[in-house]
Design a protein around this motif. Structure first.
Motif, PDB file in Angstrom:
ATOM      1  N   TYR A  98       5.991   7.720  -2.676  1.00 37.05           N
ATOM      2  CA  TYR A  98       4.727   6.885  -2.473  1.00 37.05           C
ATOM      3  C   TYR A  98       3.712   7.494  -3.060  1.00 37.05           C
ATOM      4  N   ARG A  99       3.901   8.649  -2.277  1.00 42.91           N
ATOM      5  CA  ARG A  99       1.924  10.032  -2.027  1.00 42.91           C
ATOM      6  C   ARG A  99       1.807   9.248  -3.534  1.00 42.91           C
ATOM      7  N   PHE A 100       2.790  10.005  -4.500  1.00 42.28           N
ATOM      8  CA  PHE A 100       2.739  10.598  -5.996  1.00 42.28           C
ATOM      9  C   PHE A 100       1.689   9.097  -6.248  1.00 42.28           C
ATOM     10  N   ILE A 101       2.412   8.196  -5.970  1.00 43.34           N
ATOM     11  CA  ILE A 101       2.333   6.928  -7.308  1.00 43.34           C
ATOM     12  C   ILE A 101       0.760   6.587  -6.797  1.00 43.34           C
ATOM     13  N   ASN A 102       0.584   6.727  -5.220  1.00 47.05           N
ATOM     14  CA  ASN A 102      -0.717   6.121  -4.850  1.00 47.05           C
ATOM     15  C   ASN A 102      -1.804   7.154  -5.668  1.00 47.05           C
ATOM     16  N   ASP A 103      -1.828   8.391  -5.564  1.00 45.12           N
ATOM     17  CA  ASP A 103      -2.613   9.776  -6.040  1.00 45.12           C
ATOM     18  C   ASP A 103      -2.499  10.141  -7.283  1.00 45.12           C
TER      19      ASP A 103
ATOM     20  N   THR B 190      -1.737   7.673  -9.397  1.00 45.64           N
ATOM     21  CA  THR B 190      -2.524   6.539 -10.399  1.00 45.64           C
ATOM     22  C   THR B 190      -4.588   6.592 -10.246  1.00 45.64           C
ATOM     23  N   LEU B 191      -4.963   6.874  -8.963  1.00 43.63           N
ATOM     24  CA  LEU B 191      -6.476   7.183  -8.900  1.00 43.63           C
ATOM     25  C   LEU B 191      -6.887   8.153  -9.470  1.00 43.63           C
ATOM     26  N   ARG B 192      -6.264   9.227  -9.342  1.00 42.21           N
ATOM     27  CA  ARG B 192      -7.067  10.542 -10.382  1.00 42.21           C
ATOM     28  C   ARG B 192      -7.137  10.364 -11.603  1.00 42.21           C
ATOM     29  N   LEU B 193      -6.351   9.420 -12.641  1.00 39.09           N
ATOM     30  CA  LEU B 193      -6.176   9.569 -13.767  1.00 39.09           C
ATOM     31  C   LEU B 193      -6.919   8.035 -13.654  1.00 39.09           C
ATOM     32  N   ALA B 194      -7.094   6.841 -13.374  1.00 38.59           N
ATOM     33  CA  ALA B 194      -8.527   6.013 -13.247  1.00 38.59           C
ATOM     34  C   ALA B 194      -9.707   6.701 -13.045  1.00 38.59           C
ATOM     35  N   ASN B 195      -9.680   7.286 -11.686  1.00 36.53           N
ATOM     36  CA  ASN B 195     -10.909   7.876 -12.193  1.00 36.53           C
ATOM     37  C   ASN B 195     -10.984   8.257 -12.965  1.00 36.53           C
ATOM     38  N   HIS B 196     -10.288   9.309 -14.160  1.00 38.20           N
ATOM     39  CA  HIS B 196     -10.272   9.901 -15.199  1.00 38.20           C
ATOM     40  C   HIS B 196     -11.120   8.311 -16.440  1.00 38.20           C
ATOM     41  N   GLY B 197     -11.110   7.387 -16.136  1.00 40.13           N
ATOM     42  CA  GLY B 197     -11.191   6.351 -16.331  1.00 40.13           C
ATOM     43  C   GLY B 197     -10.168   5.652 -17.770  1.00 40.13           C
ATOM     44  N   PHE B 198      -9.057   6.359 -16.803  1.00 43.92           N
ATOM     45  CA  PHE B 198      -7.811   5.436 -17.512  1.00 43.92           C
ATOM     46  C   PHE B 198      -6.956   3.949 -17.052  1.00 43.92           C
TER      47      PHE B 198
ATOM     48  N   SER C 108       9.643  -0.346  -9.864  1.00 41.43           N
ATOM     49  CA  SER C 108       9.870   0.941 -11.260  1.00 41.43           C
ATOM     50  C   SER C 108       8.061   2.118 -10.919  1.00 41.43           C
ATOM     51  N   LEU C 109       8.209   2.113 -11.576  1.00 38.44           N
ATOM     52  CA  LEU C 109       6.923   3.500 -11.968  1.00 38.44           C
ATOM     53  C   LEU C 109       5.908   3.290 -12.115  1.00 38.44           C
ATOM     54  N   ASN C 110       6.463   2.128 -13.603  1.00 37.98           N
ATOM     55  CA  ASN C 110       5.656   1.691 -14.130  1.00 37.98           C
ATOM     56  C   ASN C 110       5.276   0.141 -13.548  1.00 37.98           C
ATOM     57  N   HIS C 111       5.949  -0.132 -12.680  1.00 35.87           N
ATOM     58  CA  HIS C 111       5.051  -1.652 -12.010  1.00 35.87           C
ATOM     59  C   HIS C 111       4.144  -1.302 -11.029  1.00 35.87           C
ATOM     60  N   ASN C 112       5.008  -0.156  -9.960  1.00 35.13           N
ATOM     61  CA  ASN C 112       4.226   0.182  -9.128  1.00 35.13           C
ATOM     62  C   ASN C 112       3.115   1.061  -9.139  1.00 35.13           C
ATOM     63  N   VAL C 113       3.254   1.708 -10.217  1.00 38.68           N
ATOM     64  CA  VAL C 113       1.307   1.764 -10.636  1.00 38.68           C
ATOM     65  C   VAL C 113       0.397   0.941 -11.300  1.00 38.68           C
ATOM     66  N   LYS C 114       1.457   0.500 -12.158  1.00 40.82           N
ATOM     67  CA  LYS C 114       0.202  -0.916 -12.222  1.00 40.82           C
ATOM     68  C   LYS C 114      -0.792  -1.558 -10.605  1.00 40.82           C
ATOM     69  N   ALA C 115       0.619  -2.485 -10.016  1.00 45.55           N
ATOM     70  CA  ALA C 115      -0.299  -2.560  -8.803  1.00 45.55           C
ATOM     71  C   ALA C 115      -0.622  -1.553  -7.814  1.00 45.55           C
ATOM     72  N   THR C 116      -0.733  -0.326  -8.105  1.00 42.96           N
ATOM     73  CA  THR C 116      -1.440   0.829  -7.740  1.00 42.96           C
ATOM     74  C   THR C 116      -2.996  -0.122  -7.839  1.00 42.96           C
ATOM     75  N   TYR C 117      -3.448   0.697  -8.950  1.00 49.87           N
ATOM     76  CA  TYR C 117      -4.245  -0.108  -9.809  1.00 49.87           C
ATOM     77  C   TYR C 117      -5.223  -0.732  -9.211  1.00 49.87           C
TER      78      TYR C 117
ATOM     79  N   ASP D  30       0.858  -1.118  -0.017  1.00 46.94           N
ATOM     80  CA  ASP D  30      -0.052   0.006  -0.128  1.00 46.94           C
ATOM     81  C   ASP D  30       1.277   1.168  -0.308  1.00 46.94           C
ATOM     82  N   PRO D  31       0.939   1.071  -1.420  1.00 47.51           N
ATOM     83  CA  PRO D  31       1.839   3.246  -1.105  1.00 47.51           C
ATOM     84  C   PRO D  31       1.239   4.549  -0.355  1.00 47.51           C
ATOM     85  N   LEU D  32      -0.324   4.704  -0.216  1.00 49.55           N
ATOM     86  CA  LEU D  32      -0.346   5.523   0.442  1.00 49.55           C
ATOM     87  C   LEU D  32       0.048   4.695   2.391  1.00 49.55           C
ATOM     88  N   ALA D  33      -0.113   3.921   2.306  1.00 53.12           N
ATOM     89  CA  ALA D  33       0.334   3.841   4.240  1.00 53.12           C
ATOM     90  C   ALA D  33       1.653   3.720   4.278  1.00 53.12           C
ATOM     91  N   TRP D  34       2.488   3.897   3.471  1.00 53.13           N
ATOM     92  CA  TRP D  34       3.831   3.394   3.326  1.00 53.13           C
ATOM     93  C   TRP D  34       4.177   5.494   3.184  1.00 53.13           C
TER      94      TRP D  34
END
Length: 636
Positions: free
Chosen positions: A351-356, A358-366, A393-402, A304-308
């Motif tokens: 880690y907060r950037f990765i979490n937030d 990812t969710l920002r773009l997910a909420n845009h439908g990506f 890596s930023l790439n696979h951490n973002v996918k994991a957060t999704y 969990d990057p947010l908890a981290w």
């Protein structure tokens, strides 16, 4: 006769990609090199080689002698990863501050020795008993030979507890002469990770750490977090005291420890602590000189990057006004409050950037792949060396957060029920005009440096026809170039190991143990039955119903195993309608699991008794799968 080296040189496209990365990073910042060299007491003895009883090397840092501080990055290694490994490969005994010492690069992780009033407290004793023992001897060669009085495990990953028997005798633990301290949930997390998915995780780890690759500029250069993993005896002594609350204080051999809980961050059970006498902080593995994994590609539960992020902020709030040095369970320390707060703050923000984001773009439908291609750190984070993607890596951490929030499905029904790889591969190849057409077009893409596309396209052909060596060779060549370009050590190792297996096939080497003897003994009976459930072949079991009761006199436990509808469940107590009842000690069960004996042998010897229908037990055992370690990964 030496085998022919099938590996290729870096292409023009790879050289250009690596040069472009080097141009965008602050190589003039040499603070890490100064800190990594600071406090050296003595280099590693024997050239950094630790041998087992049979004389074989369990750890051999000399294999990486080609990585030098003053050597420019080879064309086949990403220049940023090369810089990281120039730092990480430095090893020896180091004084962090008087009274606090580390042995670095004698395994994947560090071992730390802290001097109390009467003895020594050790933190995180590496992966293998042999490397931990060698580290302790190096420490004793330069410091007073006082006894180990306590060991602290920072978290539940094997590189932080596996060497415990190399520095501690369990008899001293039982007698109360040595305390073992760990965060709450440590034992369950440490054992479960190495058992339930242990086989597949270990196989993928052989890719992730590059264990199958030669150590050279075209092969293994390290894993970013450390060089590689040792191959000695993995051991475990359970904790005698668990820390369960943030703010808990403990005096160990005259030193005042203050703890902070950080569960479900880099590990399911993890903690930070501060030693007031030294003004010294560790954030365990939550603040290293790399962007870490919020998902590890060897396979594990998503983190969990947010908890981290929040734990790193809490660390600043608790100790930021007192800290003077921060030492880690990997890499080198940081000295001075300003430098420590810089590392903690950048980690918190990353880690907060990765979490937030990812969710920002997910909420845009990506979807996850789209988001991973878009997300980039802001300039300051991107140029901060300790947040570069050497391990995560930023790439696979973002996918994991999704996936952590939304699961594997991206919402597009086209991806909801896709064909399996072999069937899809056959159809794709047919659609594209056959194997020759696929290879012709893919070779054209390779010449253009479009390696990601080559790998994706040719993968269909390899799964459609794994015997097509031309396809395997082309995919291997493309994977190799992606490896040469990778900043992440694990990505590089995955790409290059895949290329090796495509060219040479899977070569069966000595199989690493997924469950050591100490891990098996530490398993609860409940966890053991869970493991049996993983091995139960549900399709083979079908509608069969089997009920087996088990008595364990030595631990005063009684359980009933229920096979129903292709699944195994457990129930406390002895079922009156059991098909059979086994009476055996828990130690007998451990011996069966460790394959030092068999159930029939114990029955014949009378050590185990069986009442009822013996065929029921035989049928149950016949439903359990054995797992082949060297399964195929890059071919069907």
């Amino acid at each position: 006769m030496a085998e022919k080296d099938l590996r290729q040189d870096a292409t023009a496209a790879t050289r250009a990609a690596n040069e472009a990365m080097a141009a965008g990073l602050p190589f003039e910042d040499r603070r890490d090199f100064e800190e990594a060299a600071k406090g050296l007491v003595a280099p590693l003895p024997n050239g950094g080689v630790v041998r087992g009883r049979d004389g074989g090397a369990l750890w051999d840092l000399s294999r990486f002698d080609f990585i030098h501080d003053d050597a420019p990055a080879p064309e086949t290694v990403n220049p940023s990863l090369w810089r990281q490994m120039q730092l990480t490969v430095q090893g020896g005994l180091y004084e962090v501050v008087p009274g606090l010492y580390q042995v670095r690069t004698l395994d994947l992780s560090n071992i730390t020795f802290v001097e109390g009033d009467t003895g020594v407290i050790a933190f995180d004793p590496l992966i293998s008993a042999e490397t931990a023992a060698a580290a302790l001897e190096l420490y004793y060669a330069h410091r007073p030979r006082r006894p180990i009085v306590a060991v602290v495990y920072s978290h539940s990953h094997v590189d932080h507890f596996g060497g415990i028997r190399g520095i501690v005798d369990e008899a001293d633990v039982r007698a109360g002469r040595v305390r073992i301290v760990a965060p709450e949930g440590f034992l369950e997390a440490a054992v479960a990770e190495n058992v339930l998915a242990g086989n597949v995780m270990s196989r993928r780890s052989s890719y992730m750490y590059g264990n199958l690759l030669p150590a050279d500029p075209k092969g293994q250069v390290g894993a970013g977090l450390g060089v590689t993993t040792s191959s000695g005896s993995v051991t475990l002594i359970p904790p005698t005291h668990t820390v369960s609350q943030t703010g808990e204080r403990m005096t160990i051999d005259g030193l005042e420890f203050e703890f902070m809980m950080a569960p479900d961050s880099e590990a399911p059970a993890e903690m930070h602590w501060f030693i007031d006498r030294f003004k010294a902080l560790t954030a365990a593995e939550n603040c290293c000189h790399t962007l870490h994994n919020t998902y590890t590609i060897r396979g594990a539960k998503i983190r969990d990057p947010l908890a981290w992020s929040k734990y790193l902020e809490q660390t600043v709030e608790l100790w930021g006004d007192r800290v003077e040095v921060m030492y880690g369970m990997h890499h080198w320390p940081a000295w001075g409050r300003e430098r420590v707060l810089e590392l903690l703050g950048m980690g918190r923000d990353g880690y907060r950037f990765i979490n937030d984001e990812t969710l920002r773009l997910a909420n845009h439908g990506f979807g996850p792949v789209e988001i991973a291609e878009q997300v980039e750190f802001p300039p300051r984070l991107s140029r901060h060396w300790a947040m570069r993607g050497y391990y995560g890596s930023l790439n696979h951490n973002v996918k994991a957060t999704y996936v952590n929030y939304l699961g594997w499905f991206d919402g597009n029904p086209a991806t909801l029920h896709t064909l399996p790889p072999v069937e899809a591969g056959r159809r794709y190849v047919e659609f594209m005009g056959g194997a020759d057409a696929v290879l012709s077009r893919a070779r054209g893409a390779f010449e253009l440096g479009d390696y990601r596309w080559v790998v994706e396209v040719v993968n269909h052909l390899v799964f459609a026809d794994p015997a097509n060596q031309a396809a395997r060779d082309l995919q291997a060549a493309a994977l190799e170039q992606l490896g040469y370009q990778s900043e992440s050590g694990p990505w590089r190792n995955f790409y290059l190991t895949a290329a090796k297996e495509l060219r040479e096939g899977v070569r069966q080497l000595p199989t690493p143990s997924t469950a050591s003897a100490d891990s098996v003994r530490a398993m609860s009976l409940d966890l053991f039955v869970d493991y049996l459930g993983v091995r139960l072949n549900g399709a083979k079991a079908g509608d069969r119903e089997i009920t087996i009761a088990c008595r364990f006199p030595d631990v005063r436990a009684e359980w009933t195993l229920l096979v129903r509808n292709g699944a195994l469940s457990q129930r406390h107590g002895i079922a009156a309608d059991a098909d059979a009842t086994l009476t055996l000690n828990r130690t007998d069960l451990d011996a069966i699991v460790l394959r030092t004996t068999t159930l029939p042998a114990l029955l014949e010897a009378g050590t185990v008794t069986l009442d009822g229908n013996a065929d029921a037990v035989h049928d149950f055992l016949g439903l359990l799968d054995d797992f082949e370690f060297w399964f195929d990964i890059v071919t069907p």
